[in-house]
Design a protein around this motif. Structure first.
Motif, PDB file in Angstrom:
ATOM      1  N   LYS A   1       3.585  -0.680   2.649  1.00 42.09           N
ATOM      2  CA  LYS A   1       4.482  -0.210   3.701  1.00 42.09           C
ATOM      3  C   LYS A   1       4.866  -1.389   4.613  1.00 42.09           C
ATOM      4  CE  LYS A   1       4.784   4.435   3.603  1.00 42.09           C
ATOM      5  NZ  LYS A   1       5.081   4.677   2.192  1.00 42.09           N
TER       6      LYS A   1
ATOM      7  N   ILE B   1       7.948  -2.592   8.012  1.00 39.49           N
ATOM      8  CA  ILE B   1       9.103  -2.283   8.857  1.00 39.49           C
ATOM      9  C   ILE B   1      10.228  -3.230   8.443  1.00 39.49           C
ATOM     10  CG2 ILE B   1      10.029  -2.280  11.199  1.00 39.49           C
ATOM     11  CD1 ILE B   1       8.025  -0.048  10.830  1.00 39.49           C
ATOM     12  N   VAL B   2      11.300  -2.626   7.924  1.00 39.95           N
ATOM     13  CA  VAL B   2      12.372  -3.395   7.292  1.00 39.95           C
ATOM     14  C   VAL B   2      13.694  -3.095   7.989  1.00 39.95           C
ATOM     15  CG1 VAL B   2      13.565  -3.788   5.088  1.00 39.95           C
ATOM     16  CG2 VAL B   2      11.149  -3.165   5.090  1.00 39.95           C
TER      17      VAL B   2
ATOM     18  N   HIS C   1      17.818  -3.338   7.054  1.00 36.36           N
ATOM     19  CA  HIS C   1      18.795  -3.582   5.981  1.00 36.36           C
ATOM     20  C   HIS C   1      20.104  -4.084   6.561  1.00 36.36           C
ATOM     21  CE1 HIS C   1      16.511  -1.737   2.614  1.00 36.36           C
ATOM     22  NE2 HIS C   1      15.905  -1.128   3.621  1.00 36.36           N
TER      23      HIS C   1
ATOM     24  N   LYS D   1      13.384   0.551   9.604  1.00 37.73           N
ATOM     25  CA  LYS D   1      12.949   1.544   8.622  1.00 37.73           C
ATOM     26  C   LYS D   1      11.501   1.250   8.210  1.00 37.73           C
ATOM     27  CE  LYS D   1      17.196   3.105   8.470  1.00 37.73           C
ATOM     28  NZ  LYS D   1      17.518   4.160   9.430  1.00 37.73           N
ATOM     29  N   TYR D   2      10.691   2.297   8.257  1.00 39.18           N
ATOM     30  CA  TYR D   2       9.297   2.195   7.780  1.00 39.18           C
ATOM     31  C   TYR D   2       9.327   2.642   6.334  1.00 39.18           C
ATOM     32  CZ  TYR D   2       4.249   3.188   7.589  1.00 39.18           C
ATOM     33  OH  TYR D   2       2.911   3.208   7.264  1.00 39.18           O
ATOM     34  N   GLU D   3       9.167   1.699   5.405  1.00 39.29           N
ATOM     35  CA  GLU D   3       9.390   2.078   4.001  1.00 39.29           C
ATOM     36  C   GLU D   3       8.506   1.286   3.050  1.00 39.29           C
ATOM     37  OE1 GLU D   3      13.600   1.325   3.875  1.00 39.29           O
ATOM     38  OE2 GLU D   3      13.299  -0.677   3.043  1.00 39.29           O
ATOM     39  N   GLU D   4       8.549   1.687   1.790  1.00 41.55           N
ATOM     40  CA  GLU D   4       7.758   1.067   0.735  1.00 41.55           C
ATOM     41  C   GLU D   4       8.520  -0.164   0.206  1.00 41.55           C
ATOM     42  OE1 GLU D   4       4.758   2.485   0.043  1.00 41.55           O
ATOM     43  OE2 GLU D   4       4.325   0.956  -1.483  1.00 41.55           O
ATOM     44  N   VAL D   5       7.850  -1.302   0.169  1.00 44.39           N
ATOM     45  CA  VAL D   5       8.454  -2.513  -0.413  1.00 44.39           C
ATOM     46  C   VAL D   5       7.430  -3.172  -1.337  1.00 44.39           C
ATOM     47  CG1 VAL D   5       9.950  -2.963   1.583  1.00 44.39           C
ATOM     48  CG2 VAL D   5       7.673  -3.996   1.494  1.00 44.39           C
TER      49      VAL D   5
ATOM     50  N   ALA E   1       3.848   2.381  11.849  1.00 42.69           N
ATOM     51  CA  ALA E   1       4.947   3.319  11.602  1.00 42.69           C
ATOM     52  C   ALA E   1       5.768   3.582  12.861  1.00 42.69           C
ATOM     53  CB  ALA E   1       4.388   4.630  11.056  1.00 42.69           C
TER      54      ALA E   1
END
Ligand SMILES: [Zn+2]
Length: 343
Positions: A2, A4-5, A7, A16-20, A320
Protein backbone atom coordinates in the motif's frame (compact mmCIF):
# COMPACT_ATOMS: atom_id res chain seq x y z
CA UNK A 1 2.18 -2.94 -1.03
CA UNK A 2 0.00 0.00 0.00
CA UNK A 3 1.17 3.58 -0.73
CA UNK A 4 -0.08 7.15 -1.03
CA UNK A 5 0.11 7.93 -4.74
CA UNK A 6 -0.70 10.92 -6.94
CA UNK A 7 -1.60 10.32 -10.60
CA UNK A 8 -1.97 14.04 -11.34
CA UNK A 9 -1.15 17.29 -9.57
CA UNK A 10 -3.80 19.20 -7.64
CA UNK A 11 -5.61 19.32 -4.30
CA UNK A 12 -6.03 16.90 -1.41
CA UNK A 13 -8.41 14.75 -3.49
CA UNK A 14 -5.46 13.73 -5.70
CA UNK A 15 -3.99 11.62 -2.89
CA UNK A 16 -4.88 7.96 -3.45
CA UNK A 17 -4.24 5.17 -0.94
CA UNK A 18 -3.74 2.21 -3.24
CA UNK A 19 -1.91 -1.00 -4.06
CA UNK A 20 1.37 -0.58 -5.98
CA UNK A 21 4.35 -2.81 -6.79
CA UNK A 22 6.96 -3.25 -4.06
CA UNK A 23 10.21 -1.47 -5.15
CA UNK A 24 12.99 -3.68 -6.58
CA UNK A 25 16.45 -2.84 -5.26
CA UNK A 26 19.69 -2.61 -7.23
CA UNK A 27 23.05 -3.89 -5.85
CA UNK A 28 23.83 -0.67 -3.89
CA UNK A 29 20.35 -0.19 -2.48
CA UNK A 30 18.47 -1.12 0.68
CA UNK A 31 14.76 -1.98 0.97
CA UNK A 32 13.22 -0.54 4.11
CA UNK A 33 9.97 -1.72 5.67
CA UNK A 34 8.59 1.67 6.64
CA UNK A 35 7.33 1.99 10.23
CA UNK A 36 6.71 5.76 10.18
CA UNK A 37 6.88 8.70 7.77
CA UNK A 38 6.37 12.40 8.35
CA UNK A 39 4.95 15.39 6.50
CA UNK A 40 6.85 18.37 5.12
CA UNK A 41 5.70 21.48 3.25
CA UNK A 42 7.51 19.98 0.29
CA UNK A 43 4.75 17.35 0.07
CA UNK A 44 2.21 20.13 -0.62
CA UNK A 45 4.45 21.67 -3.30
CA UNK A 46 4.96 18.26 -4.94
CA UNK A 47 1.24 17.47 -4.82
CA UNK A 48 0.37 20.85 -6.37
CA UNK A 49 3.15 20.59 -8.94
CA UNK A 50 6.34 22.68 -8.94
CA UNK A 51 6.97 24.94 -11.98
CA UNK A 52 10.15 23.82 -13.75
CA UNK A 53 10.42 20.46 -11.97
CA UNK A 54 9.20 17.40 -13.83
CA UNK A 55 7.87 14.81 -11.40
CA UNK A 56 7.29 11.41 -13.02
CA UNK A 57 3.66 10.31 -12.47
CA UNK A 58 2.26 8.28 -10.82
CA UNK A 59 4.35 9.35 -7.86
CA UNK A 60 4.61 8.25 -4.20
CA UNK A 61 4.88 11.21 -1.81
CA UNK A 62 6.93 11.52 1.39
CA UNK A 63 10.51 12.62 2.11
CA UNK A 64 11.03 11.30 5.63
CA UNK A 65 10.87 7.81 7.07
CA UNK A 66 12.15 5.34 9.59
CA UNK A 67 11.83 1.58 9.57
CA UNK A 68 13.45 -1.83 9.54
CA UNK A 69 15.82 -3.05 6.83
CA UNK A 70 13.98 -5.80 4.91
CA UNK A 71 16.48 -6.55 2.15
CA UNK A 72 19.96 -5.39 1.07
CA UNK A 73 21.58 -5.34 -2.39
CA UNK A 74 24.56 -7.56 -3.23
CA UNK A 75 27.06 -4.68 -2.86
CA UNK A 76 25.70 -3.30 0.44
CA UNK A 77 28.27 -3.58 3.27
CA UNK A 78 27.31 -1.22 6.13
CA UNK A 79 23.63 -2.08 6.55
CA UNK A 80 22.06 -5.44 7.39
CA UNK A 81 18.58 -6.95 7.43
CA UNK A 82 16.77 -6.17 10.69
CA UNK A 83 18.57 -2.85 11.41
CA UNK A 84 16.37 -0.07 12.86
CA UNK A 85 17.12 2.86 10.57
CA UNK A 86 16.40 6.43 9.58
CA UNK A 87 17.11 7.97 6.18
CA UNK A 88 18.82 11.09 4.84
CA UNK A 89 16.25 12.20 2.21
CA UNK A 90 18.91 13.69 -0.12
CA UNK A 91 20.14 11.91 -3.26
CA UNK A 92 23.35 12.89 -5.09
CA UNK A 93 25.63 11.65 -7.85
CA UNK A 94 28.71 10.91 -5.72
CA UNK A 95 31.08 11.84 -8.56
CA UNK A 96 30.85 15.60 -9.24
CA UNK A 97 33.28 18.18 -7.77
CA UNK A 98 30.83 19.04 -4.97
CA UNK A 99 30.11 15.42 -3.98
CA UNK A 100 33.84 14.63 -4.01
CA UNK A 101 34.36 17.65 -1.71
CA UNK A 102 31.65 16.30 0.64
CA UNK A 103 29.10 18.99 -0.31
CA UNK A 104 26.34 16.66 -1.47
CA UNK A 105 23.54 19.24 -1.24
CA UNK A 106 25.40 21.37 -3.84
CA UNK A 107 25.46 18.45 -6.31
CA UNK A 108 24.01 19.54 -9.70
CA UNK A 109 22.08 16.25 -9.68
CA UNK A 110 20.80 16.70 -6.11
CA UNK A 111 17.36 15.20 -5.56
CA UNK A 112 15.05 14.66 -2.61
CA UNK A 113 13.20 11.44 -1.88
CA UNK A 114 9.49 12.07 -2.40
CA UNK A 115 10.13 14.98 -4.77
CA UNK A 116 12.19 13.79 -7.75
CA UNK A 117 12.00 10.08 -6.90
CA UNK A 118 9.32 7.96 -5.23
CA UNK A 119 8.91 8.69 -1.54
CA UNK A 120 8.22 6.95 1.73
CA UNK A 121 4.47 7.20 2.29
CA UNK A 122 4.38 3.50 1.58
CA UNK A 123 4.89 0.13 3.22
CA UNK A 124 8.33 -0.18 1.60
CA UNK A 125 10.86 2.26 0.15
CA UNK A 126 14.21 1.70 -1.57
CA UNK A 127 17.15 3.87 -0.58
CA UNK A 128 20.88 4.01 -1.51
CA UNK A 129 23.04 2.41 1.20
CA UNK A 130 24.86 5.67 2.03
CA UNK A 131 21.56 7.36 2.97
CA UNK A 132 20.64 4.75 5.60
CA UNK A 133 21.69 5.34 9.23
CA UNK A 134 20.97 3.66 12.58
CA UNK A 135 18.27 5.44 14.59
CA UNK A 136 20.13 7.72 17.06
CA UNK A 137 19.56 8.47 20.71
CA UNK A 138 16.92 5.82 21.47
CA UNK A 139 14.33 7.67 19.38
CA UNK A 140 11.03 5.93 18.60
CA UNK A 141 10.14 5.14 14.97
CA UNK A 142 7.78 8.14 14.99
CA UNK A 143 10.53 10.48 16.23
CA UNK A 144 13.11 8.99 13.86
CA UNK A 145 10.77 9.73 10.93
CA UNK A 146 10.11 13.26 12.16
CA UNK A 147 13.60 14.73 12.18
CA UNK A 148 15.69 14.10 9.02
CA UNK A 149 14.55 16.76 6.52
CA UNK A 150 13.81 19.61 8.92
CA UNK A 151 16.66 19.05 11.39
CA UNK A 152 19.20 18.58 8.60
CA UNK A 153 17.97 21.80 6.96
CA UNK A 154 18.10 23.75 10.24
CA UNK A 155 21.50 22.27 11.19
CA UNK A 156 23.14 23.43 7.96
CA UNK A 157 21.44 26.84 8.25
CA UNK A 158 22.63 27.58 11.79
CA UNK A 159 25.79 25.54 12.34
CA UNK A 160 27.40 25.63 8.88
CA UNK A 161 25.99 28.63 7.01
CA UNK A 162 25.44 31.10 9.88
CA UNK A 163 28.33 29.64 11.97
CA UNK A 164 26.29 30.32 15.11
CA UNK A 165 28.35 30.89 18.27
CA UNK A 166 27.41 30.44 21.95
CA UNK A 167 25.97 33.63 23.43
CA UNK A 168 24.63 34.97 20.13
CA UNK A 169 20.95 35.82 19.65
CA UNK A 170 18.85 34.09 16.97
CA UNK A 171 15.48 35.27 15.70
CA UNK A 172 13.28 32.47 14.30
CA UNK A 173 10.29 33.50 12.20
CA UNK A 174 7.05 31.49 12.40
CA UNK A 175 7.54 29.01 15.23
CA UNK A 176 5.43 25.86 14.91
CA UNK A 177 6.68 24.85 11.47
CA UNK A 178 9.10 21.95 11.22
CA UNK A 179 12.27 23.83 10.27
CA UNK A 180 11.57 26.63 12.77
CA UNK A 181 11.06 24.11 15.60
CA UNK A 182 14.27 22.29 14.69
CA UNK A 183 16.14 25.61 14.46
CA UNK A 184 14.90 26.57 17.94
CA UNK A 185 16.30 23.35 19.45
CA UNK A 186 19.58 23.50 17.53
CA UNK A 187 20.13 27.17 18.47
CA UNK A 188 19.64 26.32 22.16
CA UNK A 189 21.92 23.28 21.74
CA UNK A 190 24.57 25.64 20.32
CA UNK A 191 24.26 27.93 23.36
CA UNK A 192 22.40 30.80 21.71
CA UNK A 193 19.55 32.96 22.98
CA UNK A 194 16.38 32.34 20.97
CA UNK A 195 13.59 34.75 20.07
CA UNK A 196 10.63 33.28 18.17
CA UNK A 197 7.66 34.84 16.38
CA UNK A 198 4.20 33.49 15.64
CA UNK A 199 0.72 34.82 15.00
CA UNK A 200 -0.62 32.33 17.55
CA UNK A 201 -0.38 32.97 21.29
CA UNK A 202 -0.78 29.24 21.93
CA UNK A 203 2.21 28.39 19.72
CA UNK A 204 4.31 31.06 21.46
CA UNK A 205 3.41 29.64 24.88
CA UNK A 206 4.38 26.13 23.75
CA UNK A 207 7.66 27.40 22.29
CA UNK A 208 8.50 29.15 25.57
CA UNK A 209 7.81 25.94 27.47
CA UNK A 210 10.22 24.12 25.13
CA UNK A 211 13.11 26.52 25.67
CA UNK A 212 12.57 29.67 23.59
CA UNK A 213 13.73 32.72 25.57
CA UNK A 214 11.30 35.29 24.13
CA UNK A 215 8.12 35.03 22.04
CA UNK A 216 6.75 37.86 19.88
CA UNK A 217 3.22 37.79 18.46
CA UNK A 218 3.76 39.19 14.97
CA UNK A 219 0.00 39.72 14.49
CA UNK A 220 -0.21 42.05 17.48
CA UNK A 221 3.25 43.60 17.44
CA UNK A 222 5.77 44.88 14.88
CA UNK A 223 8.47 42.28 15.50
CA UNK A 224 11.31 44.49 14.21
CA UNK A 225 10.32 47.22 16.68
CA UNK A 226 10.13 44.62 19.49
CA UNK A 227 13.60 43.32 18.58
CA UNK A 228 14.96 46.89 18.72
CA UNK A 229 13.42 47.28 22.20
CA UNK A 230 14.64 43.89 23.44
CA UNK A 231 18.22 44.37 22.23
CA UNK A 232 18.68 48.07 23.06
CA UNK A 233 18.54 48.90 19.30
CA UNK A 234 21.44 46.51 18.62
CA UNK A 235 19.51 43.81 16.76
CA UNK A 236 20.02 40.05 16.62
CA UNK A 237 23.04 38.18 15.26
CA UNK A 238 21.16 35.66 13.13
CA UNK A 239 17.68 35.48 11.56
CA UNK A 240 16.22 32.15 10.37
CA UNK A 241 13.51 32.76 7.77
CA UNK A 242 11.52 30.61 5.40
CA UNK A 243 8.56 32.97 4.96
CA UNK A 244 10.17 35.27 2.36
CA UNK A 245 8.22 38.22 0.93
CA UNK A 246 5.99 39.01 3.92
CA UNK A 247 8.74 39.17 6.56
CA UNK A 248 11.94 39.94 4.63
CA UNK A 249 12.25 43.68 5.28
CA UNK A 250 11.53 43.29 8.98
CA UNK A 251 14.13 40.50 9.14
CA UNK A 252 16.72 42.86 7.61
CA UNK A 253 15.70 45.59 10.08
CA UNK A 254 16.03 43.16 13.01
CA UNK A 255 19.66 42.28 12.31
CA UNK A 256 22.61 43.73 14.20
CA UNK A 257 25.58 45.15 12.27
CA UNK A 258 27.45 42.23 10.74
CA UNK A 259 24.34 40.03 11.17
CA UNK A 260 23.44 37.00 9.09
CA UNK A 261 20.09 36.17 7.54
CA UNK A 262 19.68 32.51 6.56
CA UNK A 263 16.83 31.59 4.25
CA UNK A 264 15.62 28.13 3.26
CA UNK A 265 12.26 28.99 1.72
CA UNK A 266 9.76 31.59 0.63
CA UNK A 267 6.30 30.34 1.58
CA UNK A 268 4.75 33.84 1.22
CA UNK A 269 6.49 34.60 -2.09
CA UNK A 270 10.01 34.73 -3.55
CA UNK A 271 10.39 38.43 -4.46
CA UNK A 272 10.51 40.70 -1.40
CA UNK A 273 11.34 44.41 -1.71
CA UNK A 274 15.07 44.44 -1.12
CA UNK A 275 16.84 46.93 1.12
CA UNK A 276 20.36 47.23 -0.33
CA UNK A 277 21.20 50.35 1.70
CA UNK A 278 20.82 48.45 4.95
CA UNK A 279 22.52 45.34 3.58
CA UNK A 280 25.78 47.12 2.72
CA UNK A 281 25.75 49.72 5.48
CA UNK A 282 25.14 47.14 8.20
CA UNK A 283 27.48 44.69 6.39
CA UNK A 284 24.88 41.94 6.49
CA UNK A 285 25.34 38.45 5.07
CA UNK A 286 22.39 36.92 3.20
CA UNK A 287 22.84 33.16 3.20
CA UNK A 288 20.85 30.62 1.22
CA UNK A 289 20.64 27.04 2.45
CA UNK A 290 19.11 23.81 1.18
CA UNK A 291 19.08 20.46 2.98
CA UNK A 292 22.60 19.39 4.05
CA UNK A 293 25.55 17.14 3.35
CA UNK A 294 26.58 13.73 4.75
CA UNK A 295 28.96 15.25 7.32
CA UNK A 296 26.15 17.47 8.65
CA UNK A 297 23.76 14.51 8.81
CA UNK A 298 26.35 12.58 10.84
CA UNK A 299 26.89 15.58 13.16
CA UNK A 300 23.13 15.73 13.63
CA UNK A 301 22.94 12.03 14.51
CA UNK A 302 25.65 12.55 17.16
CA UNK A 303 23.74 15.53 18.54
CA UNK A 304 20.63 13.32 18.86
CA UNK A 305 22.77 10.73 20.66
CA UNK A 306 23.40 13.28 23.45
CA UNK A 307 19.66 13.32 24.15
CA UNK A 308 19.56 17.13 23.97
CA UNK A 309 17.56 17.27 20.73
CA UNK A 310 14.11 15.76 20.45
CA UNK A 311 11.67 16.00 17.56
CA UNK A 312 8.37 17.52 18.69
CA UNK A 313 5.48 15.49 17.35
CA UNK A 314 2.19 17.24 16.73
CA UNK A 315 -0.13 14.37 15.74
CA UNK A 316 0.12 10.83 14.42
CA UNK A 317 -2.17 9.44 11.69
CA UNK A 318 -2.29 6.02 9.99
CA UNK A 319 -0.86 6.05 6.44
CA UNK A 320 -4.35 5.64 4.94
CA UNK A 321 -5.32 9.03 6.44
CA UNK A 322 -2.48 10.96 4.78
CA UNK A 323 -4.93 13.39 3.13
CA UNK A 324 -6.39 14.33 6.52
CA UNK A 325 -2.87 14.79 7.90
CA UNK A 326 -1.83 16.94 4.95
CA UNK A 327 -4.91 19.10 5.40
CA UNK A 328 -3.77 19.86 8.96
CA UNK A 329 -0.36 20.93 7.64
CA UNK A 330 -1.95 23.06 4.93
CA UNK A 331 -4.08 24.84 7.52
CA UNK A 332 -0.90 25.46 9.59
CA UNK A 333 -2.74 24.04 12.59
CA UNK A 334 0.27 21.95 13.63
CA UNK A 335 2.90 22.55 16.30
CA UNK A 336 5.80 20.30 15.43
CA UNK A 337 5.79 17.37 13.06
CA UNK A 338 2.82 15.45 11.73
CA UNK A 339 3.66 11.75 11.49
CA UNK A 340 2.15 8.85 9.55
CA UNK A 341 2.46 5.34 10.94
CA UNK A 342 2.56 2.27 8.74
CA UNK A 343 1.35 -0.97 10.26
ZN1 LIG B 1 27.32 15.19 -7.29
Amino acid sequence: MKAIVIHEHGGLDKLKYEEVDKPKISPGEVLIQVKASSLNHLDIFVRNGIPGIKIPLPHILGSDCSGIVAEVGSEVRQVKVGDRVTVNPGRWCGRCEFCVAGEQSLCPYFQIMGEHVDGAWAEFVKVPEESVHPIPGGLSFEEAAAFPLVFLTAWRMLITRAALKPGETVLIIGIGGGVAMAAMQIAKYAGAKVIVTSGSQEKLQKALSLGADVGINHREQDFAAEIAKLTGKRGVDVVVDSVGADTWQKCILSLAKGGRLVTCGATSGPNPKEDLLRIFWKQLSILGSTMGNQREFNELLRAFDTGRLKPIIDQVYPLAEAAKALQRLEEQAQFGKIVLTVS
